[in-house]
Enzyme design. Sequence first.
Site, PDB file in Angstrom:
ATOM      1  N   ASP A   9      45.635  62.391  32.586  1.00 39.90           N
ATOM      2  CA  ASP A   9      44.631  61.870  31.631  1.00 39.90           C
ATOM      3  C   ASP A   9      43.418  62.784  31.404  1.00 39.90           C
ATOM      4  O   ASP A   9      42.271  62.290  31.355  1.00 39.90           O
ATOM      5  CB  ASP A   9      44.142  60.486  32.075  1.00 39.90           C
ATOM      6  N   LYS A 107      51.135  56.325  28.441  1.00 36.25           N
ATOM      7  CA  LYS A 107      51.117  55.075  29.207  1.00 36.25           C
ATOM      8  C   LYS A 107      49.995  54.196  28.698  1.00 36.25           C
ATOM      9  O   LYS A 107      49.029  54.690  28.117  1.00 36.25           O
ATOM     10  CB  LYS A 107      50.951  55.368  30.701  1.00 36.25           C
ATOM     11  N   CYS A 152      43.552  56.278  37.741  1.00 37.51           N
ATOM     12  CA  CYS A 152      44.896  56.735  37.371  1.00 37.51           C
ATOM     13  C   CYS A 152      45.494  57.746  38.353  1.00 37.51           C
ATOM     14  O   CYS A 152      46.698  57.708  38.607  1.00 37.51           O
ATOM     15  CB  CYS A 152      44.900  57.246  35.942  1.00 37.51           C
TER      16      CYS A 152
HETATM   17  C1  VGL Z   1      41.800  55.324  33.406  1.00 38.40           C
HETATM   18  C2  VGL Z   1      40.523  53.442  33.249  1.00 38.40           C
HETATM   19  C3  VGL Z   1      41.215  53.035  32.135  1.00 38.40           C
HETATM   20  C4  VGL Z   1      42.083  56.594  34.125  1.00 38.40           C
HETATM   21  C5  VGL Z   1      42.509  54.941  32.291  1.00 38.40           C
HETATM   22  O1  VGL Z   1      42.656  57.528  33.517  1.00 38.40           O
HETATM   23  O2  VGL Z   1      41.736  56.674  35.328  1.00 38.40           O
HETATM   24  N1  VGL Z   1      40.818  54.557  33.888  1.00 38.40           N
HETATM   25  N2  VGL Z   1      42.208  53.786  31.654  1.00 38.40           N
END
Ligand code: VGL
Length: 202
Positions: A9, A107, A152
């Site tokens: 991410d 995702k 994540c």
């Molecule tokens: C994430 C919160 C919501 C992350 C993704 O990548 O850690 N955190 N969506």
Amino acid sequence: MGQALIVIDVQRDFCPGGALAVPDGDAIVPGINAMMSEAEAVILTQDWHPVGHSSFASSHDGKAPYEMTDMPYGPQVLWPDHCVQGSTGAQFHPDLNVDRADLIIRKGYNPQIDSYSAFFENDRKTPTGLEGYLRTRGLDRLVMVGLATDFCVNYSAVDAAKLGFKVTVREQFCRAIDLDGSLSAAWDGMQAAGVTREGTDG
Ligand code: VGL
Ligand code: ZN
């Protein structure tokens, strides 16, 4: 058997100026690019939510970002709207070397279920397909970096270890959100699951 670098991410919305900015989130990009050039296989994950996703506080009357709610699958943090499919914020950081990726796995696209982990959605049972990809390629050792350490990266590392992969998290190429002690709880959980933590000297 081989080793894969899994980059979690590293997207605009998780970097300074983004909708769910992780402090210093962009500082890890040059180091991750350098790791990619050495890696045998490179996999990127991309948080990818539909408009009105159930993890967004804006989808729940009277709820503010960072409050909790109860989902059918358990407690869930509510987030600012972020990484909306097709939006600028959902793009990878512009300096990330995405050309090196063998696979980009998205995702969080299920409107009713969040997905922190690269392996299973937050119901802990709906698979993303990444396990099968890694196994069919014979990639059994995973190095994980990215955002955010305590959400994540943590969920991905713990799931991978539970599935039997050998997992190392490179701490200096991760950054955390750290809500109410979530970062130290995440390291405890990763260590209990058998994840190797490689610190600033590692
Ligand atoms: C994430 C919160 C919501 C992350 C993704 O990548 O850690 N955190 N969506
Ligand atoms: Zn998300």
